[in-house]
Motif scaffolding. Structure first.
Motif, PDB file in Angstrom:
ATOM      1  N   PHE A  73       5.165  -6.393  -0.062  1.00  0.00           N
ATOM      2  CA  PHE A  73       4.917  -7.068   1.218  1.00  0.00           C
ATOM      3  C   PHE A  73       4.776  -6.065   2.355  1.00  0.00           C
ATOM      4  O   PHE A  73       3.920  -6.207   3.218  1.00  0.00           O
ATOM      5  CB  PHE A  73       6.031  -8.076   1.503  1.00  0.00           C
ATOM      6  CG  PHE A  73       5.980  -9.246   0.581  1.00  0.00           C
ATOM      7  CD1 PHE A  73       4.976 -10.199   0.694  1.00  0.00           C
ATOM      8  CD2 PHE A  73       6.911  -9.383  -0.441  1.00  0.00           C
ATOM      9  CE1 PHE A  73       4.910 -11.269  -0.176  1.00  0.00           C
ATOM     10  CE2 PHE A  73       6.854 -10.442  -1.314  1.00  0.00           C
ATOM     11  CZ  PHE A  73       5.848 -11.387  -1.191  1.00  0.00           C
ATOM     12  N   GLU A  74       5.632  -5.030   2.280  1.00  0.00           N
ATOM     13  CA  GLU A  74       5.570  -4.017   3.335  1.00  0.00           C
ATOM     14  C   GLU A  74       4.220  -3.289   3.285  1.00  0.00           C
ATOM     15  O   GLU A  74       3.575  -3.080   4.312  1.00  0.00           O
ATOM     16  CB  GLU A  74       6.715  -3.021   3.121  1.00  0.00           C
ATOM     17  CG  GLU A  74       7.059  -2.238   4.372  1.00  0.00           C
ATOM     18  CD  GLU A  74       8.134  -1.182   4.094  1.00  0.00           C
ATOM     19  OE1 GLU A  74       8.143  -0.195   4.832  1.00  0.00           O
ATOM     20  OE2 GLU A  74       8.913  -1.368   3.143  1.00  0.00           O
ATOM     21  N   GLU A  75       3.817  -2.994   2.031  1.00  0.00           N
ATOM     22  CA  GLU A  75       2.552  -2.292   1.842  1.00  0.00           C
ATOM     23  C   GLU A  75       1.381  -3.154   2.347  1.00  0.00           C
ATOM     24  O   GLU A  75       0.492  -2.692   3.062  1.00  0.00           O
ATOM     25  CB  GLU A  75       2.374  -1.993   0.357  1.00  0.00           C
ATOM     26  CG  GLU A  75       1.202  -1.086   0.079  1.00  0.00           C
ATOM     27  CD  GLU A  75       1.049  -0.788  -1.405  1.00  0.00           C
ATOM     28  OE1 GLU A  75       2.062  -0.633  -2.094  1.00  0.00           O
ATOM     29  OE2 GLU A  75      -0.101  -0.744  -1.850  1.00  0.00           O
ATOM     30  N   GLU A 127       1.313  -3.260   6.085  1.00  0.00           N
ATOM     31  CA  GLU A 127       0.768  -2.013   6.650  1.00  0.00           C
ATOM     32  C   GLU A 127      -0.748  -1.961   6.518  1.00  0.00           C
ATOM     33  O   GLU A 127      -1.459  -1.543   7.421  1.00  0.00           O
ATOM     34  CB  GLU A 127       1.398  -0.813   5.938  1.00  0.00           C
ATOM     35  CG  GLU A 127       2.770  -0.505   6.479  1.00  0.00           C
ATOM     36  CD  GLU A 127       3.403   0.716   5.834  1.00  0.00           C
ATOM     37  OE1 GLU A 127       2.686   1.466   5.157  1.00  0.00           O
ATOM     38  OE2 GLU A 127       4.622   0.872   6.009  1.00  0.00           O
ATOM     39  N   ARG A 128      -1.228  -2.456   5.352  1.00  0.00           N
ATOM     40  CA  ARG A 128      -2.689  -2.477   5.142  1.00  0.00           C
ATOM     41  C   ARG A 128      -3.356  -3.429   6.144  1.00  0.00           C
ATOM     42  O   ARG A 128      -4.446  -3.177   6.636  1.00  0.00           O
ATOM     43  CB  ARG A 128      -3.025  -2.917   3.728  1.00  0.00           C
ATOM     44  CG  ARG A 128      -2.853  -1.810   2.696  1.00  0.00           C
ATOM     45  CD  ARG A 128      -3.093  -2.367   1.313  1.00  0.00           C
ATOM     46  NE  ARG A 128      -2.723  -1.429   0.280  1.00  0.00           N
ATOM     47  CZ  ARG A 128      -3.582  -0.644  -0.363  1.00  0.00           C
ATOM     48  NH1 ARG A 128      -4.859  -0.681  -0.076  1.00  0.00           N
ATOM     49  NH2 ARG A 128      -3.171   0.168  -1.298  1.00  0.00           N
ATOM     50  N   LEU A 129      -2.648  -4.561   6.395  1.00  0.00           N
ATOM     51  CA  LEU A 129      -3.202  -5.520   7.364  1.00  0.00           C
ATOM     52  C   LEU A 129      -3.216  -4.929   8.765  1.00  0.00           C
ATOM     53  O   LEU A 129      -4.180  -5.100   9.513  1.00  0.00           O
ATOM     54  CB  LEU A 129      -2.384  -6.817   7.353  1.00  0.00           C
ATOM     55  CG  LEU A 129      -2.732  -7.823   6.272  1.00  0.00           C
ATOM     56  CD1 LEU A 129      -1.805  -9.020   6.359  1.00  0.00           C
ATOM     57  CD2 LEU A 129      -4.177  -8.285   6.413  1.00  0.00           C
ATOM     58  N   GLN A 180     -10.453  -4.640   2.441  1.00  0.00           N
ATOM     59  CA  GLN A 180     -10.223  -5.115   1.063  1.00  0.00           C
ATOM     60  C   GLN A 180      -9.016  -6.060   1.012  1.00  0.00           C
ATOM     61  O   GLN A 180      -9.078  -7.143   0.433  1.00  0.00           O
ATOM     62  CB  GLN A 180      -9.983  -3.912   0.162  1.00  0.00           C
ATOM     63  CG  GLN A 180     -10.232  -4.227  -1.287  1.00  0.00           C
ATOM     64  CD  GLN A 180      -9.922  -3.040  -2.179  1.00  0.00           C
ATOM     65  OE1 GLN A 180      -9.602  -1.951  -1.712  1.00  0.00           O
ATOM     66  NE2 GLN A 180     -10.023  -3.257  -3.465  1.00  0.00           N
ATOM     67  N   THR A 181      -7.936  -5.654   1.690  1.00  0.00           N
ATOM     68  CA  THR A 181      -6.727  -6.491   1.708  1.00  0.00           C
ATOM     69  C   THR A 181      -6.992  -7.813   2.425  1.00  0.00           C
ATOM     70  O   THR A 181      -6.589  -8.876   1.959  1.00  0.00           O
ATOM     71  CB  THR A 181      -5.576  -5.739   2.426  1.00  0.00           C
ATOM     72  OG1 THR A 181      -5.477  -4.447   1.849  1.00  0.00           O
ATOM     73  CG2 THR A 181      -4.265  -6.458   2.287  1.00  0.00           C
ATOM     74  N   LEU A 228      -6.669 -11.558   0.806  1.00  0.00           N
ATOM     75  CA  LEU A 228      -5.793 -12.582   1.394  1.00  0.00           C
ATOM     76  C   LEU A 228      -6.569 -13.838   1.790  1.00  0.00           C
ATOM     77  O   LEU A 228      -6.111 -14.961   1.559  1.00  0.00           O
ATOM     78  CB  LEU A 228      -5.058 -12.014   2.611  1.00  0.00           C
ATOM     79  CG  LEU A 228      -3.889 -11.094   2.272  1.00  0.00           C
ATOM     80  CD1 LEU A 228      -3.233 -10.601   3.543  1.00  0.00           C
ATOM     81  CD2 LEU A 228      -2.849 -11.809   1.414  1.00  0.00           C
ATOM     82  N   VAL A 229      -7.762 -13.628   2.357  1.00  0.00           N
ATOM     83  CA  VAL A 229      -8.593 -14.783   2.739  1.00  0.00           C
ATOM     84  C   VAL A 229      -8.972 -15.577   1.487  1.00  0.00           C
ATOM     85  O   VAL A 229      -8.884 -16.808   1.457  1.00  0.00           O
ATOM     86  CB  VAL A 229      -9.857 -14.333   3.527  1.00  0.00           C
ATOM     87  CG1 VAL A 229     -10.843 -15.478   3.662  1.00  0.00           C
ATOM     88  CG2 VAL A 229      -9.452 -13.822   4.903  1.00  0.00           C
TER      89      VAL A 229
END
Ligand SMILES: Nc1nc2c(ncn2[C@@H]2O[C@H](COP(=O)(O)OP(=O)(O)OP(=O)(O)O)[C@@H](O)[C@H]2O)c(=O)[nH]1
Ligand SMILES: [Mg+2]
Length: 155
Positions: free
Chosen positions: A15-17, A20-22, A28-29, A33-34
């Motif tokens: 979740f933390e990763e 951070e990506r968000l 890509q992330t 998620l979408v």
């Protein structure tokens, strides 16, 4: 052999990763998620729209007093009209149909003071309603029929 340097994201929780990506607006992330969100919403909508109301196997015979409900019930169950009195409680029986599952047929008394509570008892298990009108007393019963049909429609 030299140990590989841990990348920036390694050693962190999922979740933390992801967060951070968000924060870094990683396309890509965001895309994953979408896609997950769209899939989840689609599943919820499919579940809601495919959920069918579960009907019971009851048929309710309704109508005003003396309309002929108990007479009809006797005709359906025994093949002949029964000698009847004003019903103060429900009459019921199981109707066997060729090649179909049996249905529970319930004659709801027409008396205004008792019909609603008996209707409440059986409406949840009802699949259909037969509304009986005495053609010789239509004008006399029209107001009562109108009232009762409204009760049935909005039940
Ligand atoms: N001739 C004739 N008489 C009928 C018919 N249907 C009912 N009756 C008579 O009408 C009277 C009342 O019939 P019921 O079947 O008891 O009426 P109900 O709708 O059950 O009435 P409640 O129990 O008071 O709600 C009885 O005397 C019946 O014999 C019919 O189709 N033809
Ligand atoms: Mg009756």
């Amino acid at each position: 052999m030299a140990a590989r340097e841990p990348t920036k994201m390694e050693g962190k929780g999922f979740f933390e990763e992801t967060r951070e990506r968000l924060d870094a607006r990683d396309p890509q992330t965001i895309g994953i998620l979408v896609a997950l969100l769209v899939g989840l919403v689609t599943l919820i909508l499919v579940f809601i729209f495919s959920r069918k109301r579960k009907f019971g196997r009851g048929i309710l015979i309704c109508g005003s007093c003396d309309a002929g409900k108990t007479t009809l019930l006797g005709q359906l169950l025994k093949g002949k009209p029964l000698e009847t009195y004003t019903s103060m409680k429900e009459n019921s029986g199981v109707l066997l149909l060729d090649g179909k599952k049996p249905v529970n047929i319930v004659d709801i008394p027409g008396h205004e003071r008792i019909r609603d509570q008996i209707l409440n008892k059986y409406s949840g298990s009802a699949r259909g309603i037969i509304y009986v009108v005495d053609s010789a007393a239509v004008s006399k019963q029209i107001r009562n029929d109108e009232k009762f049909i409204k009760v049935l429609l909005f039940h």
